[in-house]
Design a protein around this motif. Structure first.
Motif, PDB file in Angstrom:
ATOM      1  N   ASP A  28       0.819  -1.263   0.034  1.00 45.09           N
ATOM      2  CA  ASP A  28      -0.061   0.044  -0.010  1.00 45.09           C
ATOM      3  C   ASP A  28       0.833   1.362   0.011  1.00 45.09           C
ATOM      4  OD1 ASP A  28      -2.334  -1.690   0.005  1.00 45.09           O
ATOM      5  OD2 ASP A  28      -2.761  -1.327   2.351  1.00 45.09           O
ATOM      6  N   ALA A  29       1.986   1.307   0.745  1.00 49.36           N
ATOM      7  CA  ALA A  29       2.949   2.602   0.861  1.00 49.36           C
ATOM      8  C   ALA A  29       3.710   2.526  -0.306  1.00 49.36           C
ATOM      9  CB  ALA A  29       3.824   2.233   2.075  1.00 49.36           C
ATOM     10  N   ILE A  30       3.927   1.462  -1.087  1.00 49.69           N
ATOM     11  CA  ILE A  30       4.483   1.640  -2.428  1.00 49.69           C
ATOM     12  C   ILE A  30       3.555   2.395  -3.314  1.00 49.69           C
ATOM     13  CG2 ILE A  30       5.420   0.387  -4.538  1.00 49.69           C
ATOM     14  CD1 ILE A  30       6.535  -1.551  -2.454  1.00 49.69           C
ATOM     15  N   GLU A  31       2.288   1.699  -3.284  1.00 54.18           N
ATOM     16  CA  GLU A  31       1.202   2.195  -4.290  1.00 54.18           C
ATOM     17  C   GLU A  31       1.013   3.782  -4.213  1.00 54.18           C
ATOM     18  OE1 GLU A  31      -2.160  -0.705  -4.671  1.00 54.18           O
ATOM     19  OE2 GLU A  31      -0.785  -2.058  -5.384  1.00 54.18           O
ATOM     20  N   SER A  32       0.860   4.173  -2.634  1.00 55.22           N
ATOM     21  CA  SER A  32       0.637   5.657  -2.554  1.00 55.22           C
ATOM     22  C   SER A  32       1.746   6.501  -2.666  1.00 55.22           C
ATOM     23  CB  SER A  32      -0.164   5.574  -0.991  1.00 55.22           C
ATOM     24  OG  SER A  32       0.965   5.497  -0.262  1.00 55.22           O
ATOM     25  N   GLY A  33       2.860   6.003  -2.862  1.00 54.46           N
ATOM     26  CA  GLY A  33       4.042   6.655  -3.154  1.00 54.46           C
ATOM     27  C   GLY A  33       4.719   7.044  -1.999  1.00 54.46           C
ATOM     28  N   LYS A  34       4.415   6.689  -0.812  1.00 54.28           N
ATOM     29  CA  LYS A  34       5.163   6.839   0.503  1.00 54.28           C
ATOM     30  C   LYS A  34       6.492   6.050   0.258  1.00 54.28           C
ATOM     31  CE  LYS A  34       1.676   6.623   3.824  1.00 54.28           C
ATOM     32  NZ  LYS A  34       1.336   6.060   5.059  1.00 54.28           N
ATOM     33  N   VAL A  35       6.530   4.999  -0.321  1.00 54.29           N
ATOM     34  CA  VAL A  35       7.682   4.205  -0.438  1.00 54.29           C
ATOM     35  C   VAL A  35       7.902   4.374  -2.067  1.00 54.29           C
ATOM     36  CG1 VAL A  35       9.079   2.007  -0.330  1.00 54.29           C
ATOM     37  CG2 VAL A  35       7.570   2.835   1.739  1.00 54.29           C
ATOM     38  N   GLU A  36       9.349   4.629  -2.421  1.00 50.38           N
ATOM     39  CA  GLU A  36       9.616   4.751  -3.869  1.00 50.38           C
ATOM     40  C   GLU A  36       9.691   3.104  -4.295  1.00 50.38           C
ATOM     41  OE1 GLU A  36      13.204   6.277  -6.924  1.00 50.38           O
ATOM     42  OE2 GLU A  36      13.222   6.638  -4.513  1.00 50.38           O
ATOM     43  N   ASN A  37       9.256   3.173  -5.579  1.00 51.64           N
ATOM     44  CA  ASN A  37       9.167   2.055  -6.185  1.00 51.64           C
ATOM     45  C   ASN A  37      10.256   1.708  -7.133  1.00 51.64           C
ATOM     46  OD1 ASN A  37       8.237  -0.711  -7.054  1.00 51.64           O
ATOM     47  ND2 ASN A  37       6.763   0.351  -8.702  1.00 51.64           N
ATOM     48  N   VAL A  38      11.488   1.285  -6.298  1.00 51.47           N
ATOM     49  CA  VAL A  38      12.689   1.216  -6.947  1.00 51.47           C
ATOM     50  C   VAL A  38      12.860   0.025  -7.800  1.00 51.47           C
ATOM     51  CG1 VAL A  38      13.975   2.652  -5.212  1.00 51.47           C
ATOM     52  CG2 VAL A  38      13.904   0.179  -4.958  1.00 51.47           C
ATOM     53  N   PRO A  39      13.946  -0.158  -8.742  1.00 49.63           N
ATOM     54  CA  PRO A  39      14.024  -1.404  -9.410  1.00 49.63           C
ATOM     55  C   PRO A  39      14.403  -2.495  -8.486  1.00 49.63           C
ATOM     56  CG  PRO A  39      15.434   0.327 -10.444  1.00 49.63           C
ATOM     57  CD  PRO A  39      14.793   0.803  -9.061  1.00 49.63           C
ATOM     58  N   ALA A  40      13.863  -3.612  -8.854  1.00 55.39           N
ATOM     59  CA  ALA A  40      14.404  -4.795  -7.949  1.00 55.39           C
ATOM     60  C   ALA A  40      15.688  -5.316  -8.153  1.00 55.39           C
ATOM     61  CB  ALA A  40      13.359  -6.045  -8.638  1.00 55.39           C
ATOM     62  N   PRO A  41      16.452  -5.507  -6.981  1.00 48.83           N
ATOM     63  CA  PRO A  41      17.819  -5.988  -7.092  1.00 48.83           C
ATOM     64  C   PRO A  41      17.660  -7.361  -8.116  1.00 48.83           C
ATOM     65  CG  PRO A  41      16.800  -6.074  -4.697  1.00 48.83           C
ATOM     66  CD  PRO A  41      15.519  -6.025  -5.734  1.00 48.83           C
ATOM     67  N   ALA A  42      19.037  -7.386  -8.418  1.00 50.56           N
ATOM     68  CA  ALA A  42      19.318  -8.612  -9.665  1.00 50.56           C
ATOM     69  C   ALA A  42      19.038  -9.994  -8.921  1.00 50.56           C
ATOM     70  CB  ALA A  42      20.785  -8.572  -9.945  1.00 50.56           C
ATOM     71  N   ILE A  43      19.288 -10.191  -7.745  1.00 52.25           N
ATOM     72  CA  ILE A  43      19.163 -11.513  -7.010  1.00 52.25           C
ATOM     73  C   ILE A  43      17.868 -11.836  -7.027  1.00 52.25           C
ATOM     74  CG2 ILE A  43      19.039 -10.450  -4.509  1.00 52.25           C
ATOM     75  CD1 ILE A  43      20.778 -13.108  -3.788  1.00 52.25           C
ATOM     76  N   ALA A  44      16.916 -10.951  -6.920  1.00 55.49           N
ATOM     77  CA  ALA A  44      15.418 -11.118  -6.757  1.00 55.49           C
ATOM     78  C   ALA A  44      14.976 -11.593  -8.140  1.00 55.49           C
ATOM     79  CB  ALA A  44      14.716 -10.080  -6.312  1.00 55.49           C
ATOM     80  N   ILE A  45      15.477 -10.834  -9.184  1.00 51.96           N
ATOM     81  CA  ILE A  45      15.040 -11.176 -10.420  1.00 51.96           C
ATOM     82  C   ILE A  45      15.351 -12.733 -10.751  1.00 51.96           C
ATOM     83  CG2 ILE A  45      15.394 -10.644 -12.925  1.00 51.96           C
ATOM     84  CD1 ILE A  45      15.467  -7.816 -12.149  1.00 51.96           C
ATOM     85  N   ASP A  46      16.719 -12.830 -10.645  1.00 50.98           N
ATOM     86  CA  ASP A  46      16.953 -14.461 -10.605  1.00 50.98           C
ATOM     87  C   ASP A  46      16.254 -15.465  -9.811  1.00 50.98           C
ATOM     88  OD1 ASP A  46      18.599 -14.534 -13.015  1.00 50.98           O
ATOM     89  OD2 ASP A  46      20.431 -13.890 -11.688  1.00 50.98           O
ATOM     90  N   TYR A  47      15.980 -15.070  -8.635  1.00 52.09           N
ATOM     91  CA  TYR A  47      15.406 -16.100  -7.575  1.00 52.09           C
ATOM     92  C   TYR A  47      14.037 -16.472  -8.063  1.00 52.09           C
ATOM     93  CZ  TYR A  47      14.450 -18.630  -3.495  1.00 52.09           C
ATOM     94  OH  TYR A  47      13.966 -19.420  -2.517  1.00 52.09           O
ATOM     95  N   TRP A  48      13.300 -15.182  -8.391  1.00 54.28           N
ATOM     96  CA  TRP A  48      11.820 -15.642  -8.636  1.00 54.28           C
ATOM     97  C   TRP A  48      11.671 -15.648 -10.126  1.00 54.28           C
ATOM     98  CZ3 TRP A  48      12.819 -12.615  -3.979  1.00 54.28           C
ATOM     99  CH2 TRP A  48      12.535 -13.007  -2.811  1.00 54.28           C
ATOM    100  N   ARG A  49      12.521 -15.395 -10.874  1.00 57.65           N
ATOM    101  CA  ARG A  49      12.066 -15.530 -12.385  1.00 57.65           C
ATOM    102  C   ARG A  49      11.323 -14.114 -12.826  1.00 57.65           C
ATOM    103  NH1 ARG A  49      12.431 -20.746 -14.725  1.00 57.65           N
ATOM    104  NH2 ARG A  49      13.992 -21.941 -13.467  1.00 57.65           N
TER     105      ARG A  49
END
Lengths: 280, 280
Positions: A211-232
């Motif tokens: 919710d905080a990401i959607e409302s802009g309270k938390v910045e929606n930064v790019p996903a870390p490389a490790i997450a991209i590989d782990y969760w495809r």
């Protein structure tokens, strides 16, 4: 949801030994002395696999079609004690973290990765002592612990812990590991229920995080490389995608632990009901 | 040597839920409440997978081209202490078991499955505490523990333990688990060396076991079904084949643990040298 392995070539060719030698002289000397060669691991697209802490065959696509509101209504006394304990811990952690979602998540993952390891280890020792099969539960609980550790490895790319947070984690782990060890020995039924409730809270926390990401309270930064590989995840995945898959993982752990506690509540042992292996 | 996965379908169809319901009413009620369905797992030839304690993707063909005489000459003081301790334990166990090879093997596997679990768990906790990657060593050590447990599950099909053997194992595990836990905390370097020497002895024991089978002292009975699936052995495999692959596993654990100790001897941490994952 199933995880497929990539190229996994264990053939020990001279060519590879030399490559390893070039890459890291010291390690290669020991490792070729013991005949241990590191197989070259690649992604499906042929690029080199950059991680040692997990392999392509550990990665998966999370099933994000979860019920975020699912709750086990406490019935027995152990249920109620487990539920109240978790709610009490929740109040404490909310007071401490307030709206620092990333930090909250990171700290909680250091704790969340403990129960699976303790449970898996105790079941392993029991299986050895009693010459009994485990029904796959050792593996299922160890998988949970590894998965929680991967959450931490992802979170730590996004939030850098300060020295006092490190100190807090050091202390919390020492207390929690020993407490949970004794807890699981005394009552696996209550211990799994406790983890089930802990994971319910984790789902709530990650929903607030989203919710905080959607409302802009938390910045929606790019996903870390490790997450991209782990969760495809796709290459342009963001924090929102990462939090969504982590929340799905927590929901699956919630279900598995409540399920485990239910088996005990029926007066059975875990090994009597096959474990949900690879359940993401 | 690489392990290939079989059909692993995690799709939750109504059809499957009903199948599970029919098969086991009680468990299915809980498990479908939590949305957990047991995927149907099959062998490569399409027959149903009968095991819960390991999955087709955990099975492998062992590389039996090992050097059975390989020995790490003790150099440092820790090496010498580790070597002497193992040799002392050897004398004790030889006095106790004499030529009861099957019984000896079974009892030793209950102990051999402990160090990997303890090491893996301690590295897991360290990884969480320090926010550090493990270099794959957590997984490698847990794999070792699971592999040793599979040896036990095989041996127990061949030798039925008596009540006093069960009592001995109960006591030995309690002592050894705690002792090794402290040992690994104090010196992972010495602990891995100790396991390396323990595995050298295991290789010697299984070589004697093989000699006894070849000379007819021990009957070369058919291999248990679990062993045929785990090591992908031919259907007409015998005890001799089983002991041969188990010996190869022990030789691989020997190499991995000496390698790990060597890394520590160089003043490095394990995570600095990628772990040999899936090294059989």
């Amino acid at each position: 949801m199933s995880s497929l392995p990539e190229i996994k070539d264990h053939q020990q060719s001279e060519e590879k030994k030399n490559e390893v030698n070039d890459a890291n002289h010291n390690n290669a000397v020991i490792s070729s002395y013991w005949g241990i060669t590191r197989p070259k691991v690649r992604r499906e697209d042929g690029t080199e696999w950059p991680w040692n802490c997990f392999m392509p065959w550990d990665s998966y696509r999370a099933d994000v079609s979860i019920d975020v509101t699912k709750h086990h209504t406490p019935k027995s006394l152990t249920d109620k004690v487990a539920f109240r304990s978790v709610k009490f811990l929740r109040v404490l952690s909310d007071l401490y973290f307030k709206e620092r979602y990333g930090c909250h998540a990171m700290m909680l993952e250091t704790i969340a990765a403990v129960p699976g390891m303790v449970g898996g280890m105790l079941l392993h020792l029991k299986s050895l002592r009693k010459f009994q099969h485990s029904g796959g539960w050792i593996k299922a609980l160890l998988e949970e612990a590894e998965n929680e550790r991967m959450h931490l490895m992802t979170m730590v790319e996004l939030v850098k812990p300060s020295w006092h947070e490190r100190l807090l984690i050091f202390t919390a782990q020492g207390v929690f590991f020993n407490a949970f060890f004794v807890f699981y020995l005394l009552s696996p039924k209550a211990a799994h229920r406790f983890v089930g409730y802990l994971e319910e809270e984790a789902v709530i926390s990650y929903t607030q995080h989203l919710d905080a990401i959607e409302s802009g309270k938390v910045e929606n930064v790019p996903a870390p490389a490790i997450a991209i590989d782990y969760w495809r995840l796709p290459k342009d995945a963001t924090l929102k995608d990462v939090v969504t898959v982590i929340r799905a993982d927590e929901a699956h752990h919630r279900d598995v632990n409540h399920f485990a506690s239910d088996i005990h509540h029926q007066g059975k042992e875990l090994k009597e009901a096959p474990a949900p292996i690879g359940y993401h």
